[in-house]
Enzyme design. Structure first.
Site, mmCIF file in Angstrom:
data_model
loop_
_atom_site.group_PDB
_atom_site.id
_atom_site.type_symbol
_atom_site.label_atom_id
_atom_site.label_comp_id
_atom_site.label_asym_id
_atom_site.label_seq_id
_atom_site.Cartn_x
_atom_site.Cartn_y
_atom_site.Cartn_z
ATOM 1 N N LYS A 131 0.819 -1.247 -0.024
ATOM 2 C CA LYS A 131 0.163 0.132 -0.069
ATOM 3 C C LYS A 131 0.775 1.043 0.066
ATOM 4 O O LYS A 131 2.019 1.160 0.304
ATOM 5 C CB LYS A 131 -0.826 0.020 1.078
ATOM 6 C CG LYS A 131 -0.180 0.390 2.462
ATOM 7 C CD LYS A 131 -0.779 1.372 3.430
ATOM 8 C CE LYS A 131 -0.867 2.798 2.526
ATOM 9 N NZ LYS A 131 -0.708 4.101 3.355
ATOM 10 N N THR A 133 8.762 0.466 1.664
ATOM 11 C CA THR A 133 7.546 1.319 1.892
ATOM 12 C C THR A 133 6.597 0.922 2.793
ATOM 13 O O THR A 133 6.670 -0.238 3.148
ATOM 14 C CB THR A 133 6.988 1.337 0.215
ATOM 15 O OG1 THR A 133 5.907 2.481 0.291
ATOM 16 C CG2 THR A 133 6.294 0.030 0.130
#
Lengths: 405, 405
Positions: free
Chosen positions: B179, B190
């Site tokens: 996401k 991330t």
């Protein structure tokens, strides 16, 4: 959009400098787009230029000419940057200088060319050369406001500053103009700043003073972090005032440079206030850093963060984004608990999180202002730095999606 | 806005991993916002985490727990990042882990917590704890698509990738979800990526593999240059396939890591394609640089330039802005004449200026595409790097002016 009123000052005439402005139809019809500064014999001149490796042809030529002779004319066009134009760009810049040299009977090496506008298109040499007679016949000591207008591109308003000093009973004047609204993170100077004084200052000293002043003004602003290919700033001292020469190490010189620095900061801040799409004028102050570089790293990381900039645009006291930007600035062994962050007078961060006294209402009050100071204390040293920037608005995107710079 | 279709794959079940998703009402009602991954005993797990100095409380706790024990549960909430929350944030994260530990009868140190959402607000611990029984009763091997949805914030669509490999006659599966749409310039990984395989891999080796894979995927994407406080990526190997353990230096391991890297790149690119306000998916390739770092410096300078990004948004083949960005990337002694820049198959820059064969029509054709590659050859060495990014649209500003991240 632009922040504050930004009216032009009443410009002091600088004895020894005449300015001529013409409409040469370089990119648009009926627009002041060609400016000639005539400098009297005996002036000293200093310059600082972009550090972008792809510096434009006129920057290359101006640097050469400034190094080899005392400039007599500055020749400035808008509408075309003559950047990324290879050998032809150099020839074009030279041809413009030669045309002006012929009309004015000076050596072409005493002419400094400056261009601003779209990158990568061929300079319309013929339009410029055709415009020169008009510019020359307009030469006038009182045309500083015209010059401020004549160097604009996406600027929404002209920018200038002017001062009269009394130094040891002698009157010394300084006037200057600047332009720039996008592709602004000057790295030596901005595109463009022209400042003149009637003080008498030897060339080497003048260059030192200019480098200092540009360092604390044009080199401390950023709108989008994009260093232009054409940044240039010129400081001219005509020596036509009745004041004695300003010499190194004197009180008089200190008095002069203090005033000059203030004028440079004014010109640099005017560029930020007129930043593309700007709705806020933001000072980012980093204090108690270990070194100047560390303070600048943190300040620029905050100033360039799209998330901080969009929060400023939205008047959203989103201190978490400021904190996240500080955290990614690459400072080694940052002690989070020592960091204190203020928005104007309101403390937003202390002890590694939201300040205990902070309320959303207090933050909102500050964020509604048009001019805001973000003050970040790192609590690890004695260095401090200040830079100035803007928010990031939808208008910025629109301008840069539609304008070909 | 988002680039391409971005449909979820058919996920392979990973034997040893069950997923439960619940609607805990953390920020919005009726939204999947709580995800529990249950990992069977004997799994190995590896993690990479944000390098932002202000890393969030759950990141601190996850790192601690991963170092001290073999994780049995991953506990993920959206709607609140639990970042910039000081000591209370640490207590809150711990309390959630303890509640889950009590319900599942494991040690709380075997639970890794992850949070994403607004920074600087107190974690709604009670909502999370109340949601846990629902998540646990939903535990299911086939809930990967639910997980992809349950970890979304400003994402416009769920992101996942899945593969089946045949390694020396044995079937090995890998599935993963990710996401992220804004505050994206991961610095280690991330926010958030969760990948599991049924391969058997020893923990130390698994960590090496993850670090490698994240380095070439999540660490090569940027949307806005803002590194999040919460970036985390976890790789789990359950060892439940009938394949023998994958060992260092074997052909089997090489085959596995090649597939795993491709899956990581797919997950990372999915984040860019769904970048906030994105209308373009842009690969920036820098070749013939002197070092990896130099190649990355140039690539990120181009990828972060607001002027390049707005030109991409406008479908404007404004190669001058790319050239200006390359020029300010801080590369020493750049030979301008050696640089060649392509937009897809069209050469735009050579010999220090616009390529002789270039026409505006050719440039326009490329810029109209939804996926574009900017290839920059520096002509000074053998290093090359590729990163992926988006354009900068009005929509990006709107999203970030309106959303409190």
């Amino acid at each position: 959009m632009a922040v504050g009123k930004g009216e032009l000052p009443e410009f002091q005439v600088i004895n020894g400098v005449r300015i001529g402005v013409a409409k040469a139809g370089i990119k648009y019809p009926d627009r002041k787009d060609l400016v000639v500064f005539e400098l009297a014999e005996g002036c000293t001149s200093a310059g600082v230029f972009t550090k972008n490796a792809f510096c434009a042809a006129p920057v290359v030529l101006s640097k050469q000419n400034l190094a080899s002779s005392s400039p007599r004319y500055l020749l400035i066009n808008t509408g075309n940057a003559n950047a990324g134009t290879g050998t032809q760009g150099m020839n074009d810049a030279l041809q413009c200088c030669q045309a002006l040299a012929e009309l004015t009977q000076v050596a072409h090496t005493t002419i400094l060319p400056f261009s601003t506008g779209v990158i990568g298109e061929t300079l319309p040499v013929n339009s410029i050369i055709k415009g020169l007679p008009d510019a020359l016949s307009a030469l006038n000591e009182a045309a500083w406001a015209d010059a401020a207008e004549g160097i604009m591109t996406t600027d929404t308003r002209p920018k200038g500053a002017s001062k009269v000093l009394d130094i040891a009973g002698h009157r010394i004047s300084i006037s200057g103009v600047s332009k720039g609204a996008g592709m602004i993170m000057p790295n030596m100077a901005t595109m463009l700043g022209f400042v003149a004084t009637d003080a008498k200052i030897e060339q080497g000293l003048l260059q030192e003073i200019l480098t200092d002043c540009a360092g604390l003004s044009f080199n401390r602003i950023t709108i989008d972090g994009d260093t232009s290919t054409n940044d240039s700033c010129i400081l001219v001292a005509t020596g036509k005032s009745d004041a004695p020469e300003l010499k190194r190490g004197t009180v008089e010189l200190a008095q002069f440079t203090t005033a000059l620095k203030a004028l440079f900061v004014e010109l640099a801040q005017a560029i930020v206030r007129d930043g593309e799409g700007a709705t806020k004028f933001v000072s980012v102050i980093v204090e108690s850093a270990k070194s100047q570089q560390e303070a600048l790293d943190v300040a620029y990381t905050v100033a360039h963060s799209p998330l901080v900039k969009t929060a400023l645009f939205a008047c959203d006291p989103n201190w978490g984004r400021i904190l996240a930007a500080v955290g990614r600035a690459g400072v080694n062994e940052l002690d989070l608990d020592a960091i204190i962050i203020h928005l104007d007078e309101v403390c937003i961060v202390s002890n590694g999180g939201r300040d205990a006294e902070y309320t959303e209402e207090k933050g909102q009050q500050v964020m509604n202002r048009e001019e805001i100071t973000i003050r970040i204390q790192l609590g690890r040293g004695r260095a401090s730095e200040t830079i100035w920037t803007t928010d990031l608005s939808r208008e910025y995107v629109t301008i840069n999606a539609e304008y070909r710079s």
